[in-house]
Design a protein around this motif. Structure first.
Motif, PDB file in Angstrom:
ATOM      1  N   GLN A  15      24.236  35.056  13.582  1.00  0.00           N
ATOM      2  CA  GLN A  15      24.483  34.176  12.436  1.00  0.00           C
ATOM      3  C   GLN A  15      24.349  32.723  12.853  1.00  0.00           C
ATOM      4  O   GLN A  15      23.763  31.907  12.130  1.00  0.00           O
ATOM      5  CB  GLN A  15      25.882  34.415  11.862  1.00  0.00           C
ATOM      6  N   LYS A  16      24.886  32.418  14.028  1.00  0.00           N
ATOM      7  CA  LYS A  16      24.814  31.046  14.538  1.00  0.00           C
ATOM      8  C   LYS A  16      23.352  30.618  14.668  1.00  0.00           C
ATOM      9  O   LYS A  16      22.986  29.503  14.297  1.00  0.00           O
ATOM     10  CB  LYS A  16      25.517  30.949  15.888  1.00  0.00           C
ATOM     11  N   GLY A  17      22.521  31.523  15.176  1.00  0.00           N
ATOM     12  CA  GLY A  17      21.096  31.238  15.290  1.00  0.00           C
ATOM     13  C   GLY A  17      20.438  31.036  13.934  1.00  0.00           C
ATOM     14  O   GLY A  17      19.598  30.149  13.761  1.00  0.00           O
ATOM     15  N   LEU A  18      20.829  31.858  12.959  1.00  0.00           N
ATOM     16  CA  LEU A  18      20.264  31.737  11.613  1.00  0.00           C
ATOM     17  C   LEU A  18      20.697  30.425  10.959  1.00  0.00           C
ATOM     18  O   LEU A  18      19.925  29.797  10.240  1.00  0.00           O
ATOM     19  CB  LEU A  18      20.694  32.920  10.736  1.00  0.00           C
ATOM     20  N   ARG A  19      21.932  30.012  11.218  1.00  0.00           N
ATOM     21  CA  ARG A  19      22.414  28.740  10.667  1.00  0.00           C
ATOM     22  C   ARG A  19      21.723  27.551  11.323  1.00  0.00           C
ATOM     23  O   ARG A  19      21.527  26.516  10.690  1.00  0.00           O
ATOM     24  CB  ARG A  19      23.935  28.606  10.855  1.00  0.00           C
ATOM     25  N   GLY A  20      21.349  27.700  12.589  1.00  0.00           N
ATOM     26  CA  GLY A  20      20.753  26.603  13.343  1.00  0.00           C
ATOM     27  C   GLY A  20      19.242  26.504  13.217  1.00  0.00           C
ATOM     28  O   GLY A  20      18.635  25.607  13.804  1.00  0.00           O
ATOM     29  N   ARG A  21      18.628  27.397  12.480  1.00  0.00           N
ATOM     30  CA  ARG A  21      17.174  27.347  12.304  1.00  0.00           C
ATOM     31  C   ARG A  21      16.740  25.989  11.736  1.00  0.00           C
ATOM     32  O   ARG A  21      17.409  25.436  10.866  1.00  0.00           O
ATOM     33  CB  ARG A  21      16.726  28.385  11.277  1.00  0.00           C
ATOM     34  N   LEU A  22      15.604  25.508  12.211  1.00  0.00           N
ATOM     35  CA  LEU A  22      15.065  24.263  11.653  1.00  0.00           C
ATOM     36  C   LEU A  22      14.425  24.528  10.302  1.00  0.00           C
ATOM     37  O   LEU A  22      14.525  23.722   9.385  1.00  0.00           O
ATOM     38  CB  LEU A  22      14.039  23.651  12.609  1.00  0.00           C
TER      39      LEU A  22
END
Length: 157
Positions: A119-126
């Motif tokens: 989820q953290k990765g999905l939130r941090g997507r550019l």
């Protein structure tokens, strides 16, 4: 009709077992190729491996969620007394969480089978990050279910 009922029940049981096996295989895959996510000791970031794991996890989650939807649909074709109890529990759990307007990171993980680190990765997507709300930096993260559902719909178009 009785024969159809028997076939539906057999398919439903096979699908439930397959989905459980699939979830175990997913965990095994992730732990085999990315063991550092299970331990805070000696954690290091390998961006290339991290991206491959995230992509695989997204595919696994998509398949697992579709399997659950199919199990619920099949189960609903049966009379109440013939329905699979485990699938009824799954359906109830999904309904309980889906009626919420806002969900936490833990709720999100239960509903969509996407870990908090993913989820953290999905939130941090550019590009096209998952929508979330956080009132204070470092504070609790919540998702608006409607926004997340729209975001998922756009991901698989």
């Amino acid at each position: 009709m009785k024969n159809n009922k028997k076939q539906i029940k057999e398919i439903l049981n096979q699908l439930y077992t397959t989905n459980s096996d699939f979830d175990s295989m997913t965990l095994s895959y992730v732990s085999k190729f990315y063991p550092q996510i299970f331990s805070d000791e000696n954690f290091y970031e390998n961006v290339e491996l991290d991206e491959k794991i995230k992509e695989a996890q997204e595919v696994f989650n998509f398949i697992s969620n579709k399997n659950i939807e199919l199990m619920i649909e099949l189960n609903n074709l049966l009379d109440k007394e013939d329905q699979n109890i485990e699938v009824l529990k799954l359906e109830e759990k999904m309904k309980e969480i889906q009626v919420k307007k806002f969900i936490t990171v833990k709720d999100f993980e239960k509903i969509y089978n996407i870990s908090s680190s993913s989820q953290k990765g999905l939130r941090g997507r550019l590009n096209d990050p998952i929508p979330y709300h956080q009132k204070v930096q470092g504070g609790k993260i919540v998702y608006v279910v409607e926004e997340v559902e729209k975001w998922f719909e756009n991901q698989y178009k």
